[in-house]
Write a protein that holds these residues in place. Sequence first.
Motif, PDB file in Angstrom:
ATOM      1  N   LYS A 110       0.689  -0.584  -0.288  1.00 48.57           N
ATOM      2  CA  LYS A 110      -0.057   0.222  -0.364  1.00 48.57           C
ATOM      3  C   LYS A 110       1.012   1.095   0.143  1.00 48.57           C
ATOM      4  O   LYS A 110       0.650   2.345  -0.677  1.00 48.57           O
ATOM      5  CB  LYS A 110      -1.212   0.216   0.860  1.00 48.57           C
ATOM      6  CG  LYS A 110      -1.642  -1.135   0.878  1.00 48.57           C
ATOM      7  CD  LYS A 110      -2.249  -1.147   2.271  1.00 48.57           C
ATOM      8  CE  LYS A 110      -4.284  -2.063   2.009  1.00 48.57           C
ATOM      9  NZ  LYS A 110      -5.147  -1.872   3.492  1.00 48.57           N
ATOM     10  N   LYS A 111       2.298   1.185   0.731  1.00 48.08           N
ATOM     11  CA  LYS A 111       2.480   2.116   1.440  1.00 48.08           C
ATOM     12  C   LYS A 111       3.857   2.519  -0.652  1.00 48.08           C
ATOM     13  O   LYS A 111       3.982   3.458  -0.940  1.00 48.08           O
ATOM     14  CB  LYS A 111       4.077   2.229   1.511  1.00 48.08           C
ATOM     15  CG  LYS A 111       3.448   2.347   3.352  1.00 48.08           C
ATOM     16  CD  LYS A 111       4.823   2.319   3.966  1.00 48.08           C
ATOM     17  CE  LYS A 111       3.868   1.988   5.679  1.00 48.08           C
ATOM     18  NZ  LYS A 111       5.081   1.774   6.385  1.00 48.08           N
ATOM     19  N   GLY A 112       3.831   1.523  -0.995  1.00 53.13           N
ATOM     20  CA  GLY A 112       4.703   1.537  -2.570  1.00 53.13           C
ATOM     21  C   GLY A 112       3.049   2.055  -3.823  1.00 53.13           C
ATOM     22  O   GLY A 112       3.888   2.751  -4.278  1.00 53.13           O
ATOM     23  N   ARG A 113       2.268   1.539  -3.101  1.00 50.39           N
ATOM     24  CA  ARG A 113       0.839   2.333  -4.267  1.00 50.39           C
ATOM     25  C   ARG A 113       0.947   3.576  -3.718  1.00 50.39           C
ATOM     26  O   ARG A 113       1.016   4.368  -5.307  1.00 50.39           O
ATOM     27  CB  ARG A 113       0.087   1.498  -4.599  1.00 50.39           C
ATOM     28  CG  ARG A 113      -1.482   2.183  -5.493  1.00 50.39           C
ATOM     29  CD  ARG A 113      -2.615   1.081  -5.546  1.00 50.39           C
ATOM     30  NE  ARG A 113      -3.660   1.739  -5.243  1.00 50.39           N
ATOM     31  CZ  ARG A 113      -3.851   1.588  -6.432  1.00 50.39           C
ATOM     32  NH1 ARG A 113      -3.394  -0.021  -7.286  1.00 50.39           N
ATOM     33  NH2 ARG A 113      -4.760   1.681  -7.592  1.00 50.39           N
TER      34      ARG A 113
ATOM     35  N   TRP B 297       3.838   6.419  -5.481  1.00 51.34           N
ATOM     36  CA  TRP B 297       3.814   5.901  -7.118  1.00 51.34           C
ATOM     37  C   TRP B 297       2.429   6.309  -7.794  1.00 51.34           C
ATOM     38  O   TRP B 297       2.294   6.902  -9.120  1.00 51.34           O
ATOM     39  CB  TRP B 297       4.605   4.909  -7.884  1.00 51.34           C
ATOM     40  CG  TRP B 297       5.839   4.659  -7.587  1.00 51.34           C
ATOM     41  CD1 TRP B 297       6.549   3.769  -6.253  1.00 51.34           C
ATOM     42  CD2 TRP B 297       7.429   5.474  -8.021  1.00 51.34           C
ATOM     43  NE1 TRP B 297       7.691   3.602  -6.024  1.00 51.34           N
ATOM     44  CE2 TRP B 297       8.237   4.232  -7.027  1.00 51.34           C
ATOM     45  CE3 TRP B 297       7.497   6.633  -8.666  1.00 51.34           C
ATOM     46  CZ2 TRP B 297       9.416   5.832  -6.957  1.00 51.34           C
ATOM     47  CZ3 TRP B 297       8.977   6.949  -9.091  1.00 51.34           C
ATOM     48  CH2 TRP B 297       9.611   6.798  -8.175  1.00 51.34           C
ATOM     49  N   TRP B 298       1.635   5.523  -7.318  1.00 50.49           N
ATOM     50  CA  TRP B 298       0.225   5.588  -8.347  1.00 50.49           C
ATOM     51  C   TRP B 298      -0.769   6.994  -7.649  1.00 50.49           C
ATOM     52  O   TRP B 298      -1.560   7.399  -8.182  1.00 50.49           O
ATOM     53  CB  TRP B 298      -0.086   4.350  -8.163  1.00 50.49           C
ATOM     54  CG  TRP B 298       0.810   3.135  -9.485  1.00 50.49           C
ATOM     55  CD1 TRP B 298       1.354   2.532  -8.643  1.00 50.49           C
ATOM     56  CD2 TRP B 298       1.038   4.231 -10.599  1.00 50.49           C
ATOM     57  NE1 TRP B 298       2.079   2.354  -9.836  1.00 50.49           N
ATOM     58  CE2 TRP B 298       1.786   3.082 -10.990  1.00 50.49           C
ATOM     59  CE3 TRP B 298       0.878   4.722 -11.574  1.00 50.49           C
ATOM     60  CZ2 TRP B 298       2.743   2.663 -12.117  1.00 50.49           C
ATOM     61  CZ3 TRP B 298       1.398   4.313 -13.052  1.00 50.49           C
ATOM     62  CH2 TRP B 298       1.916   3.605 -12.794  1.00 50.49           C
ATOM     63  N   ASP B 299      -1.278   6.957  -5.869  1.00 48.52           N
ATOM     64  CA  ASP B 299      -2.494   7.374  -5.362  1.00 48.52           C
ATOM     65  C   ASP B 299      -1.939   8.640  -5.486  1.00 48.52           C
ATOM     66  O   ASP B 299      -1.744   9.471  -4.240  1.00 48.52           O
ATOM     67  CB  ASP B 299      -2.662   6.575  -4.406  1.00 48.52           C
ATOM     68  CG  ASP B 299      -2.541   5.173  -4.663  1.00 48.52           C
ATOM     69  OD1 ASP B 299      -3.671   4.683  -5.812  1.00 48.52           O
ATOM     70  OD2 ASP B 299      -3.383   4.115  -3.721  1.00 48.52           O
ATOM     71  N   LYS B 300      -2.318   9.503  -6.750  1.00 39.48           N
ATOM     72  CA  LYS B 300      -2.137  11.015  -6.209  1.00 39.48           C
ATOM     73  C   LYS B 300      -3.308  11.764  -6.462  1.00 39.48           C
ATOM     74  O   LYS B 300      -4.539  11.635  -7.279  1.00 39.48           O
ATOM     75  CB  LYS B 300      -0.585  11.844  -7.846  1.00 39.48           C
ATOM     76  CG  LYS B 300      -0.222  10.748  -7.411  1.00 39.48           C
ATOM     77  CD  LYS B 300       1.151  11.124  -6.501  1.00 39.48           C
ATOM     78  CE  LYS B 300       2.155  10.543  -6.771  1.00 39.48           C
ATOM     79  NZ  LYS B 300       3.132  10.745  -4.873  1.00 39.48           N
ATOM     80  N   PRO B 301      -3.526  12.681  -5.395  1.00 43.93           N
ATOM     81  CA  PRO B 301      -4.536  13.535  -6.352  1.00 43.93           C
ATOM     82  C   PRO B 301      -5.054  14.196  -6.720  1.00 43.93           C
ATOM     83  O   PRO B 301      -3.637  15.208  -7.310  1.00 43.93           O
ATOM     84  CB  PRO B 301      -4.477  14.369  -4.622  1.00 43.93           C
ATOM     85  CG  PRO B 301      -3.366  14.440  -4.337  1.00 43.93           C
ATOM     86  CD  PRO B 301      -3.198  13.001  -4.736  1.00 43.93           C
TER      87      PRO B 301
END
Length: 62
Positions: free
Chosen positions: A27-30, A33-37
């Motif tokens: 979850k931290k890695g995602r 890199w990916w979960d951006k507002p």
Amino acid sequence: MAMYESEHTKFMREWMAKHPEEREEQKKGRALWWDKPQETQTTREFAEARLPSKAYPYATES
């Protein structure tokens, strides 16, 4: 009928079952890199500025 499952998928399922702490790292890695507002105004501006693509992009004539 059974669905095919690759050796890699089986390995990862077993490994994640044995190492539940890795879920949090995943979850931290995602999030890194990916979960951006998303900014809706910027997204809208990009969509409005997009040009239509050519029917054949490799054509040398305009």
